[in-house]
Design an enzyme around this catalytic site. Structure first.
Site, short mmCIF file in Angstrom:
data_model
loop_
_atom_site.label_atom_id
_atom_site.label_comp_id
_atom_site.label_asym_id
_atom_site.label_seq_id
_atom_site.Cartn_x
_atom_site.Cartn_y
_atom_site.Cartn_z
N THR A 124 0.87 -0.90 -0.39
CA THR A 124 0.10 -0.26 0.20
C THR A 124 0.87 1.35 0.52
O THR A 124 2.15 1.30 0.26
CB THR A 124 -0.85 0.63 1.10
OG1 THR A 124 -1.65 1.59 1.77
CG2 THR A 124 -0.23 -0.12 2.80
N ASP A 125 0.00 2.45 -0.57
CA ASP A 125 1.58 3.43 -0.39
C ASP A 125 1.43 3.80 0.88
O ASP A 125 2.11 5.01 1.13
CB ASP A 125 0.44 4.71 -1.89
CG ASP A 125 -1.23 5.03 -0.95
OD1 ASP A 125 -1.57 4.09 -0.67
OD2 ASP A 125 -1.58 5.70 -1.56
N GLU A 126 0.23 3.75 1.76
CA GLU A 126 0.30 4.42 3.28
C GLU A 126 1.84 3.83 4.33
O GLU A 126 2.42 4.91 4.23
CB GLU A 126 -0.29 3.50 3.91
CG GLU A 126 -2.09 4.17 3.65
CD GLU A 126 -3.30 3.98 4.41
OE1 GLU A 126 -3.34 4.36 6.09
OE2 GLU A 126 -4.15 2.92 4.14
N TYR A 149 -1.61 -0.30 11.18
CA TYR A 149 -1.36 -1.23 10.23
C TYR A 149 -1.09 -0.40 9.37
O TYR A 149 -0.36 -1.86 8.79
CB TYR A 149 -3.13 -0.21 9.38
CG TYR A 149 -3.19 -0.93 8.04
CD1 TYR A 149 -2.61 -1.91 7.18
CD2 TYR A 149 -3.21 0.53 6.85
CE1 TYR A 149 -3.54 -2.51 5.66
CE2 TYR A 149 -3.45 -0.54 5.37
CZ TYR A 149 -2.96 -1.26 5.44
OH TYR A 149 -3.20 -1.56 3.96
N LYS A 153 2.33 -3.33 7.64
CA LYS A 153 2.27 -4.23 5.61
C LYS A 153 4.05 -2.98 5.16
O LYS A 153 4.84 -4.07 4.77
CB LYS A 153 1.40 -2.50 5.06
CG LYS A 153 0.33 -3.23 5.03
CD LYS A 153 -0.16 -4.74 4.77
CE LYS A 153 0.67 -5.02 3.12
NZ LYS A 153 0.33 -6.02 2.63
#
Length: 339
Positions: A124-126, A149, A153
């Protein structure tokens, strides 16, 4: 080619299974999912009876099960399995570490042990953190996650990189922007707002509603992963974005306008802890190196998505009535649902 897809009964994973079964009828897909709250075999109902798709109920944290599946001549592992709701990670971070870190390591080790040709870590870009008003995330952007979260990741991504550098496992990592489309669990921003508007319930918006995300139709995401699988270079990271940056409040207003509902349904609520202000993806690498091109303009994709939820209430009604209530959790989780 034989593929092991993990988290394949969730939003993105199930869409990928549909995409691959249709495009590659000679491929064999093993689909592993733990069927936690967001995993749903109804997402795979159209694949029932398909000779090249086999569903297995189980967790990536089950070491013996993972080994048994991987050693069945699997050519590639594509890891969608993840806990992905930010609010849930704030309340129960240990669950996210278990699946997103330890589960990923078990998959990587099984792939290494049984000499799997390709491993794709869906991320994810997060993991990059939060952007200011200008600039975009590139593959060289340092990771700086801000929630349990995204931290879990990022840890999984680093393990994947380590398995490439240390053991030579042919790993590739994809980092996508926010997905939308069919079969997305109703706690996520777009389906939550669509279903709330249909029911004339309040559309609760975090803070001032000006948090910005880049939106990617799930089918475009699937086509990008397909290219990474067949043309990607081991050890590389590929950002996948839709070049469709929107504020949360503009998304909500678009949904209300399309459904001809009043903006008086909007209700502002206290902001989430550590809420990242903006994400934006530079997808030039996958476009230039692999020839990927998104099919959907946001205006077209959001209309099709709204129409899908209108026409498939038999899919989301049981979820609403049984597993999930419209206002059970803070609804503005704009992060993609991977599991």
């Amino acid at each position: 080619m034989k593929l092991l897809i993990t988290g394949g009964a969730g939003f993105i994973g199930s869409n990928f299974a549909h995409y691959m079964v249709k495009k590659y009828p000679d491929y064999q897909l093993i689909n592993l999912d733990a069927l936690t709250y967001a995993g749903n075999t109804d997402n795979l109902a159209e694949l029932n009876g398909c000779p090249n798709h086999r569903f297995v109920h189980g967790s990536i944290c089950d070491k013996q099960l993972v080994e048994n599946l991987v050693q069945q001549g699997v050519d590639a592992v594509i890891n969608f399995a993840a806990e992905s709701h930010v609010d849930r990670s704030i309340a129960h971070p240990e669950v996210f570490v278990q699946t997103n870190v330890l589960g990923t390591q078990l998959l990587l080790e099984a792939a290494r042990k049984h000499k799997v040709r390709t491993f794709i870590q869906i991320s994810t870009d997060e993991v990059y953190g939060s952007l200011g008003p200008a600039g975009l995330f590139t593959e060289q952007t340092p990771i700086a996650p801000n929630s349990p979260y995204s931290s879990s990741k990022a840890a999984g991504d680093l393990l994947a990189r380590a398995y490439f550098e240390t053991y030579g496992l042919q790993v590739m990592i994809t980092r996508c922007s926010n997905n939308y489309g069919p079969y997305q669990f109703p706690e996520k921003l777009i389906p939550h707002m669509i279903i709330s508007a249909i029911a004339d319930r309040p559309l609760t918006v975090y803070g001032d509603g000006l948090n910005v995300r880049d939106w990617l139709h799930v089918e475009d995401h699937c086509s990008a992963i397909d290219l990474v699988l067949h043309k990607g270079t081991a050890g590389e990271v590929y950002n996948i974005g839709g070049s469709n940056e929107r504020t949360n409040i503009s998304i909500v207003s678009t949904i209300l306008e399309e459904l001809q509902k009043p903006e008086t349904l909007i209700k502002y609520v206290a902001d989430r802890l550590g809420h990242d202000r903006r994400y934006g993806i530079d997808a030039s690498k996958i476009i230039n190196e692999l020839g990927w091109k998104p099919k959907y303009r946001f205006e077209t994709g959001i209309r099709e998505t709204i129409r899908w939820y209108l026409q498939n209430d038999q899919w989301w009604n049981p979820i609403i009535s049984g597993q999930f209530k419209l206002n059970e959790v803070n609804p503005n989780d704009t992060d993609q649902e991977q599991s």
